[in-house]
Design an enzyme around this catalytic site. Structure first.
Site, mmCIF file in Angstrom:
data_model
loop_
_atom_site.group_PDB
_atom_site.id
_atom_site.type_symbol
_atom_site.label_atom_id
_atom_site.label_comp_id
_atom_site.label_asym_id
_atom_site.label_seq_id
_atom_site.Cartn_x
_atom_site.Cartn_y
_atom_site.Cartn_z
ATOM 1 N N ASP A 446 48.443 22.065 29.493
ATOM 2 C CA ASP A 446 48.988 21.071 28.108
ATOM 3 C C ASP A 446 48.821 21.745 27.007
ATOM 4 O OD1 ASP A 446 49.441 18.999 27.600
ATOM 5 O OD2 ASP A 446 47.889 18.208 27.013
ATOM 6 N N GLU A 449 53.065 24.540 23.754
ATOM 7 C CA GLU A 449 53.804 24.408 22.294
ATOM 8 C C GLU A 449 54.257 25.968 22.087
ATOM 9 O OE1 GLU A 449 52.358 21.676 23.335
ATOM 10 O OE2 GLU A 449 53.803 21.160 25.053
ATOM 11 N N ASP A 524 55.027 13.435 27.957
ATOM 12 C CA ASP A 524 54.937 12.285 27.495
ATOM 13 C C ASP A 524 55.964 11.293 27.215
ATOM 14 O OD1 ASP A 524 52.348 12.863 26.972
ATOM 15 O OD2 ASP A 524 52.185 12.976 24.880
HETATM 16 O O1 MIG Z 1 47.261 15.101 22.557
HETATM 17 O O2 MIG Z 1 45.519 15.563 27.101
HETATM 18 O O3 MIG Z 1 50.847 15.019 27.601
HETATM 19 O O4 MIG Z 1 49.726 14.076 29.746
HETATM 20 O O5 MIG Z 1 47.088 13.012 28.127
HETATM 21 C C1 MIG Z 1 48.133 14.546 24.298
HETATM 22 C C2 MIG Z 1 45.510 14.102 26.947
HETATM 23 C C3 MIG Z 1 47.091 15.285 24.897
HETATM 24 C C4 MIG Z 1 49.157 15.338 26.578
HETATM 25 C C5 MIG Z 1 49.319 15.710 27.640
HETATM 26 C C6 MIG Z 1 49.123 14.095 27.759
HETATM 27 C C7 MIG Z 1 47.295 14.204 28.240
HETATM 28 C C8 MIG Z 1 46.837 14.272 26.241
HETATM 29 N N1 MIG Z 1 47.849 15.072 25.835
#
Ligand code: MIG
Length: 822
Positions: A446, A449, A524
């Site tokens: 996650d 980017e 998200d």
């Molecule tokens: O700033 O890890 O897209 O699936 O639950 C949010 C917490 C960070 C974004 C992900 C989401 C996840 C969440 N993350």
């Protein structure tokens, strides 16, 4: 004076912003010089231009030609892309001829005509000489810095662009993950990997960059892969009726041209060039449950128990960021998960695997810090070994002045790994032994980017330098490939450290080629009907861009859903490759049972159906792996000649057999369904419909309209609550005869876990049925491959509306059989 000028300045700023939001005027850029000479080699033709620019065309395959242009200098020897999987192509037959106006390169399928003055490239069909795609203006660059003020990093490169004539009736597809409709004509897009929670249709850019698109006009398609990782732009007739253009804020004008006319051929080649998805473990097709976050371990166990007690299928549970010790990757919080190995074992016994999230941010914890004293593995002195090792080995990203780059993400101050260093990738990959030793079955990447809470536009990272194969390049070049390389490090680490198992990686951000290393989810989303509807064009576009294993948070991630929305989400999600319910931290719980029994019962029905369909789904997934054709498809991929499918994005197909028309709005229990030409069977009733028309069907909450293409055979197995709970035996093949009474399918099987399928350990059989004088003849082909799943019983029946059809059975033993069904 200040007072007078201030409002003007504000206005200019506003005006400036609105200009930035609109398209660049690429007609004002400086055009490449005329051809003055050219040179041929075994596979390339290099053109030298009047302005010292060079353009190189490389013949890679009869239907694949690469164009590489650099402005005002010679093509450099360095030629490197992280996206490309196949570099060595057998040079196909080609020839060159020239006349006063142009130079023409001809393969068996494609003609590339390079006009000398001005330099314009045109692609034609070698057989019909029909123009497929041609430059609208010469390739151009921003010699005078006209666009500098709009660039992320004007010192990192020069804006470049190619412009193509826009066909009167041309449609555009692909471009990976875009919050947009299926047909992208009249739209413009930017690629700049961005963390965009709660995005809605029209939000751009979002997480991923896949600079590949397909143009389709009058049934004929071509593809272009603009392999440039800088912030890039695609305009499909948005700013002008004349052109479709693409450009980037630096790098080379480097693109691959794919000849069709069939999209499947283009997609096959594109995934040959950038790689195809390896098979994930079969359980990755199982149902998955997530939450930000389930902890402590007793909470996870409760959720699993709930699933089992309610007879709801579950294969995977995800641990979001709170499993870690203060968000330190490669740790478990010792209070929440005191014995991770015992914990995963105990879930394993219930058929549930654990996937953990791993973010790129490594907590910045310099030596002086005494804060964390306990429960960090391999850190008896309270040190955080990941930070220590990364720092010591100089694997972290640094700014141009040599300072460590310290983004702010979940652990607070953090460091990011420079994944362009191969030893850093290896180190990162090997760190995953920590998870493997603790029985973790897959990794969820996650925030890659990479997201930085300081500045989501990347501004705080502008001067970060990446090693980049020794070239030491900028964030402008490397932002969009960060996730690709992190996923690569992860995949290769899992593969190296647990070589008898297939890696399972999920990513949010990506660049082209990501499918070699990772599956994906679309980030998200909102818990809204609009977001549900947007799933379809997004999954279909990803499939047309080489990413076959896709999905989204079932029920939506942000906001409050309800039972109806959750049910309708499952009626899409139960057929997406990645089938996972997930919810944000502050959101309402939305596990399948949360909204009460009627909803739970419907969800159970669809999850069970998914598991029954596993033989069909797994066979279709293997096709994605082998050919690049996605499992979740737009109808236009299967019916390219049918214009009614060109912007159809509220129905989809699974493989080429199953058509699904979900309900995407509240309070709706009826909808129109377009059926392409041919005959279709209602999956639920076997009633036959003639295609080439819209039909109206009932879709009460418990029903998602599904149709099977006449000519298909759907293999199904027993319903189960997790992969491996039961043998996939017996297999029932429902035959849906076409107008001539024929139908066929394949069945693919392997061990579902190991990489041995890559060396032939699979079993593929083909099954064909045709109408005989009386009843049907069914031919079970001899098995291909070395995998022996043991003998299984096969049962065949003909889909029949009017009367209960007969059944015939045979033992599936890998040998050929002929059966009669009367
Ligand atoms: O700033 O890890 O897209 O699936 O639950 C949010 C917490 C960070 C974004 C992900 C989401 C996840 C969440 N993350």
């Amino acid at each position: 004076m200040n007072n007078l000028t201030k409002p003007v300045a504000v206005l200019m700023v506003l005006f400036g912003q609105s200009v930035i939001a609109s398209a660049q005027d690429i007609t004002a850029l400086t055009r490449i010089g005329d051809v003055v000479s050219f040179q041929e080699s075994t596979k390339t033709v290099t053109f030298s231009c009047a302005d010292s620019s060079q353009v190189q065309l490389t013949v890679l395959a009869p239907d694949l030609i690469r164009v590489r242009a650099v402005f005002t200098k010679a093509i450099p020897a360095i030629d490197h892309s992280w996206a490309i999987a196949k570099e060595n192509w057998d040079v196909p037959r080609w020839s060159l001829r020239e006349d006063q106006q142009s130079i023409t390169i001809t393969t068996d399928e494609l003609e590339a005509v390079v006009r000398r003055s001005p330099l314009l490239i045109e692609f034609r069909d070698a057989r019909t000489h029909q123009v497929i795609n041609s430059d609208e203006q010469p390739m151009a660059y921003d010699k005078n810095g006209l666009l500098k003020s709009r660039m992320f990093d004007p010192s990192a490169g020069v804006f470049i662009a190619a412009s193509k004539k826009l066909g009167f009736d041309e449609h555009f597809y692909g471009l990976g993950e875009k919050a947009a409709r299926l047909d992208k004509r009249r739209s413009a897009f930017i690629n700049w990997n961005s963390d965009t929670p709660g995005y809605a249709e029209g939000k751009d850019p979002i997480y991923q960059t896949i600079p590949f698109f397909i143009g389709l006009e009058k049934g004929n398609a071509y593809g272009i892969f603009f392999d440039n990782s800088y912030r890039s732009y695609f305009d499909f007739g948005h700013s002008s009726q004349r052109r479709a253009w693409f450009g980037a804020e630096g790098g080379e004008l480097n693109y691959y041209f794919f000849n069709g006319p069939h999209i499947k051929q283009i997609l096959g080649r594109y995934t040959e060039l950038t790689g195809r998805m390896p098979l994930p473990p079969m359980w990755a097709l199982g149902n998955q449950q997530s939450r930000w976050s389930y902890y402590p371990e007793s909470m996870v166990e409760e959720v699993v128990k709930e699933y089992r007690e309610r007879d709801l299928p579950l294969d995977v549970i995800h641990l979001d960021i709170d499993y870690m010790k203060n968000y330190r990757v490669f740790t478990f919080d010792g209070e929440r998960f005191p014995d991770p190995r015992a914990f995963t074992k105990q879930l394993e016994q219930q058929g549930v695997k654990v996937v953990t999230i791993v973010d790129p941010g490594v907590k910045y914890q310099p030596k002086k810090s005494t804060e964390l004293q306990t429960q960090i593995p391999r850190s008896p002195d309270g040190r955080y070994y990941v930070f220590d090792e990364g720092l010591e080995k100089n694997y972290f990203q640094r700014r141009a002045n040599g300072a460590l780059f310290i983004p702010h993400v979940w652990p607070g101050e953090s460091a990011f790994v420079d994944y362009t260093k191969s030893d850093a990738r290896k180190w990162w990959g090997d760190l995953h032994r920590f998870y493997l030793d603790n029985g973790v079955a897959g990794i969820w990447n996650d925030m890659n980017e990479p997201s930085d809470f300081v500045d989501q536009t990347g501004g705080n990272q502008r001067d970060v330098v990446s090693y980049d194969e020794g070239q030491k390049t900028t964030h402008a070049k490397n932002r969009n490939i960060f996730a690709l390389l992190m996923a690569r490090a992860t995949y290769e680490g899992l593969e190296r450290n647990r070589s008898d198992r297939r890696p399972y990686v999920i990513t949010r951000a990506a660049y082209a080629g990501i499918q070699r290393y990772s599956t994906m989810w679309i980030g998200d989303t909102n818990s809204t009907w609009e977001a549900l509807a947007l799933n379809l064009p997004m999954f279909m576009s990803l499939g047309l861009s080489g990413e076959a294993f896709v999905g989204s948070d079932i029920g939506g991630f942000i906001g409050r859903g309800n039972g109806e929305l959750l049910v309708r989400s499952y009626q899409v999600g139960f057929l997406t490759p990645f089938c996972r319910n997930h919810k944000e931290l502050s959101g309402y719980d939305q596990e399948p049972w949360r909204f009460g029994k009627p909803y739970e019962d419907i969800i159970r029905k669809y999850l069970k159906l998914r598991y029954s369909l596993l033989p069909f789904l797994y066979t279709t997934l293997e096709e994605s792996h082998r050919t690049g054709m996605p499992m979740f498809r737009p109808l236009m991929l299967n019916y390219q000649d049918d214009e009614s499918t060109y912007n159809l994005d509220n129905e989809f197909m699974i493989g080429d057999a199953l058509l699904v028309a979900p309900i995407l709005k509240p309070d709706l229990t009826r909808r129109l369904v377009y059926l392409p030409k041919g005959t279709w069977y209602d999956y639920w009733t076997n009633k036959k419909f003639t295609g080439g028309q819209m039909i109206e069907v009932d879709a009460p909450l418990e029903k998602v309209p599904m149709f099977v293409r006449a000519g298909a055979i759907i293999p199904m197995g027993p319903a189960m609550n997790y992969v491996g709970e039961k043998q996939i035996d017996k297999l029932t093949f429902t035959i849906y005869p076409d107008e001539t009474g024929s139908a066929e399918t394949q069945l693919y099987e392997d061990d579902g876990l190991s990489p041995n399928y890559k060396t032939g350990a699979y079993r593929r059989i083909s099954i064909k049925a045709h109408k005989a004088a009386q009843g049907f003849v069914i031919d079970v082909g001899a098995a291909e491959g070395t995998f022996d799943p043991g003998t299984k019983s096969y049962e065949f029946l003909i889909a029949s509306y009017e009367h209960t059809s007969n059944v015939v059975s045979v033992i599936g033993d890998g040998k050929a059989h002929r059966l009669e069904l009367k």
